[in-house]
Write a protein that holds these residues in place. Sequence first.
Motif, PDB file in Angstrom:
ATOM      1  N   ALA A 117       0.826  -1.242  -0.074  1.00  0.00           N
ATOM      2  CA  ALA A 117       0.101   0.082  -0.052  1.00  0.00           C
ATOM      3  C   ALA A 117       0.649   1.342  -0.044  1.00  0.00           C
ATOM      4  N   ASP A 118       2.356   1.140   0.224  1.00  0.00           N
ATOM      5  CA  ASP A 118       2.834   2.493   0.685  1.00  0.00           C
ATOM      6  C   ASP A 118       3.204   3.137  -1.007  1.00  0.00           C
ATOM      7  N   LYS A 119       3.136   2.414  -2.088  1.00  0.00           N
ATOM      8  CA  LYS A 119       3.349   2.888  -3.413  1.00  0.00           C
ATOM      9  C   LYS A 119       4.685   3.427  -3.738  1.00  0.00           C
ATOM     10  N   SER A 120       5.512   2.952  -2.615  1.00  0.00           N
ATOM     11  CA  SER A 120       7.172   3.296  -3.197  1.00  0.00           C
ATOM     12  C   SER A 120       8.109   2.140  -3.160  1.00  0.00           C
ATOM     13  N   ASN A 121       7.502   0.951  -2.965  1.00  0.00           N
ATOM     14  CA  ASN A 121       8.351  -0.294  -3.100  1.00  0.00           C
ATOM     15  C   ASN A 121       7.943  -1.410  -3.904  1.00  0.00           C
ATOM     16  N   ALA A 122       8.673  -2.112  -4.501  1.00  0.00           N
ATOM     17  CA  ALA A 122       8.278  -3.311  -5.169  1.00  0.00           C
ATOM     18  C   ALA A 122       8.991  -4.661  -4.697  1.00  0.00           C
ATOM     19  N   CYS A 123       8.248  -5.759  -4.629  1.00  0.00           N
ATOM     20  CA  CYS A 123       8.845  -6.896  -4.207  1.00  0.00           C
ATOM     21  C   CYS A 123       8.563  -7.937  -5.238  1.00  0.00           C
ATOM     22  N   PHE A 124       9.965  -8.598  -5.634  1.00  0.00           N
ATOM     23  CA  PHE A 124       9.895  -9.513  -6.664  1.00  0.00           C
ATOM     24  C   PHE A 124      10.359 -10.685  -5.617  1.00  0.00           C
ATOM     25  N   PHE A 146      12.635  -3.639  -3.915  1.00  0.00           N
ATOM     26  CA  PHE A 146      13.183  -2.533  -4.928  1.00  0.00           C
ATOM     27  C   PHE A 146      12.297  -1.200  -4.262  1.00  0.00           C
ATOM     28  N   LYS A 147      13.276  -0.407  -4.383  1.00  0.00           N
ATOM     29  CA  LYS A 147      12.607   1.148  -4.310  1.00  0.00           C
ATOM     30  C   LYS A 147      11.968   1.579  -5.888  1.00  0.00           C
ATOM     31  N   MET A 148      10.860   1.911  -5.807  1.00  0.00           N
ATOM     32  CA  MET A 148      10.201   2.247  -7.082  1.00  0.00           C
ATOM     33  C   MET A 148      10.914   3.334  -7.756  1.00  0.00           C
ATOM     34  N   ASP A 149      11.409   4.195  -6.972  1.00  0.00           N
ATOM     35  CA  ASP A 149      12.305   5.527  -7.704  1.00  0.00           C
ATOM     36  C   ASP A 149      13.757   4.897  -8.026  1.00  0.00           C
ATOM     37  N   SER A 150      14.264   3.974  -7.532  1.00  0.00           N
ATOM     38  CA  SER A 150      15.657   3.374  -7.941  1.00  0.00           C
ATOM     39  C   SER A 150      15.814   3.225  -9.321  1.00  0.00           C
ATOM     40  N   THR A 151      17.096   3.790  -9.980  1.00  0.00           N
ATOM     41  CA  THR A 151      16.945   3.555 -11.261  1.00  0.00           C
ATOM     42  C   THR A 151      18.340   2.811 -11.870  1.00  0.00           C
ATOM     43  N   SER A 175      17.512   0.748 -19.622  1.00  0.00           N
ATOM     44  CA  SER A 175      17.411   1.885 -18.424  1.00  0.00           C
ATOM     45  C   SER A 175      16.099   1.915 -18.066  1.00  0.00           C
ATOM     46  N   GLY A 176      16.143   2.382 -16.595  1.00  0.00           N
ATOM     47  CA  GLY A 176      14.740   2.693 -15.972  1.00  0.00           C
ATOM     48  C   GLY A 176      14.659   2.283 -14.766  1.00  0.00           C
ATOM     49  N   PRO A 177      13.690   2.317 -13.976  1.00  0.00           N
ATOM     50  CA  PRO A 177      13.423   1.736 -12.883  1.00  0.00           C
ATOM     51  C   PRO A 177      13.886   0.358 -12.554  1.00  0.00           C
ATOM     52  N   TYR A 178      14.727   0.104 -11.579  1.00  0.00           N
ATOM     53  CA  TYR A 178      15.761  -0.887 -11.068  1.00  0.00           C
ATOM     54  C   TYR A 178      14.551  -2.395 -11.330  1.00  0.00           C
ATOM     55  N   TYR A 179      13.414  -2.051 -10.574  1.00  0.00           N
ATOM     56  CA  TYR A 179      12.635  -3.296 -10.659  1.00  0.00           C
ATOM     57  C   TYR A 179      12.157  -3.788 -11.880  1.00  0.00           C
ATOM     58  N   GLU A 180      11.952  -2.686 -12.748  1.00  0.00           N
ATOM     59  CA  GLU A 180      11.222  -2.807 -13.978  1.00  0.00           C
ATOM     60  C   GLU A 180      12.661  -3.369 -15.089  1.00  0.00           C
ATOM     61  N   VAL A 181      13.796  -3.194 -14.884  1.00  0.00           N
ATOM     62  CA  VAL A 181      14.991  -3.706 -15.770  1.00  0.00           C
ATOM     63  C   VAL A 181      15.061  -5.117 -15.260  1.00  0.00           C
ATOM     64  N   PHE A 182      15.196  -5.272 -13.875  1.00  0.00           N
ATOM     65  CA  PHE A 182      15.370  -6.787 -13.322  1.00  0.00           C
ATOM     66  C   PHE A 182      14.180  -7.700 -13.986  1.00  0.00           C
ATOM     67  N   THR A 183      12.973  -7.185 -13.799  1.00  0.00           N
ATOM     68  CA  THR A 183      11.978  -7.864 -14.379  1.00  0.00           C
ATOM     69  C   THR A 183      12.090  -8.285 -15.822  1.00  0.00           C
ATOM     70  N   LYS A 184      12.738  -7.486 -16.535  1.00  0.00           N
ATOM     71  CA  LYS A 184      12.618  -7.827 -17.969  1.00  0.00           C
ATOM     72  C   LYS A 184      13.768  -8.772 -18.283  1.00  0.00           C
ATOM     73  N   ILE A 185      15.167  -8.458 -17.357  1.00  0.00           N
ATOM     74  CA  ILE A 185      16.129  -9.419 -17.885  1.00  0.00           C
ATOM     75  C   ILE A 185      15.864 -10.948 -17.354  1.00  0.00           C
ATOM     76  N   PHE A 186      15.280 -10.810 -15.982  1.00  0.00           N
ATOM     77  CA  PHE A 186      14.990 -12.133 -15.482  1.00  0.00           C
ATOM     78  C   PHE A 186      14.118 -13.034 -16.219  1.00  0.00           C
ATOM     79  N   LYS A 187      13.176 -12.339 -16.663  1.00  0.00           N
ATOM     80  CA  LYS A 187      11.959 -13.055 -17.615  1.00  0.00           C
ATOM     81  C   LYS A 187      12.740 -13.743 -18.999  1.00  0.00           C
TER      82      LYS A 187
END
Length: 365
Positions: A117-124, A146-151, A175-187
């Motif tokens: 609910a905090d809208k500032s973190n992501a958990c993979f 992941f912090k959502m604002d971490s790039t 490049s982009g948010p870390y959680y997004e980059v990690f998700t793309k590469i991991f998948k």
Amino acid sequence: CKKISDVQSLTNDIIFEINGEKAKDGDDELVEMRLFYHVNNDDTFSTEQICENFKKELNLEDSTGNVICILPDLPLVVPRGKYSADFYKNTFRLHGSSYNYNSKYSNISKTFLLPMADKSNACFIIGFDKPLKQGQTVYNFVAIQFKMDSTIEIDLSGKEDVLKTIDPSLELNISGPYYEVFTKIFKSFSKVNIIIPGIFKSTKGDGSVECAIGAKQGHLFLLNKSIIFILKPIIHFKHDEIAETIFHRMINSMSIRGFDLEIILRDGSSHTFSGIDKAESDGIQRYFTSGGVKFSIAAVDEGVNNKDDYEEEDSEEEDIQDEESGEGEDDDFVAKEKLALDESDSDDEDIDVEEFKSKQKKKKK
């Protein structure tokens, strides 16, 4: 030697992981062997170098020289610490300052990107068929916060030939948010579909509800075809594994603000998620009804106390600590919102980042 799946070093120990045929009930099984290496001042070899030599001699795939991509400074919650993820063609390694964990992509059974609910973190969350091991400790799941604002920016130039065999659509510069980059590469490397929350929404608009298992506070995510509790412990089971679901403490009383949800599985085990806000009871019942999961409401006189045993108290969350520095971050998570996704491999979809970003902007307005 064919049964040795990995070789790792820990201080002066050389650890051989052994994957043989699963032992029958009551039989012993050799799963690990350790050799102590006595280091002298004039030694020219370290345990790490010896491990690499063993890997080459044993023909273990993906030695350090074949790494394709490295994602640094991953804040893991389970196991706790800062790690880097080394991606090879068929395996990946979580490399920390004290411990390393290796796994083949074929050993990955499921992955999740879960909201908080905090809208500032992501958990993979990464789930394994065969758990990762470190001594007597086993990990069926790995959780990365992941912090959502971490790039981050990753340059894969020079890897074009090998990337074509892995995922031709993978860009050389990401490049982009870390959680997004990690998700793309991991998948792209693992070929495992990512599960995100579906149609269930709490009264606060989240895909989860707050609750506890014993003294451990966490969040229960009601997904389309399964249920997962995070964070410690991480518990996941599918709808078809559920034998019975019982709502406890469903009594009209101002002093009792929450109820308990007991889920009994077909293998005889059970989990009780306590202290769920009563405002969520109708939505959870609709969730079970739409998912074809039978539930019942326990009798009122089953020993209910007059006061809420599970009232929330102010507590401090453990911080994610670096293995050496001791620095940490809060254990909160958020992930992308999307339409309902089934949890079978054929029904899962890639995450639509642009759709998620537009929804977040509308919420802020």
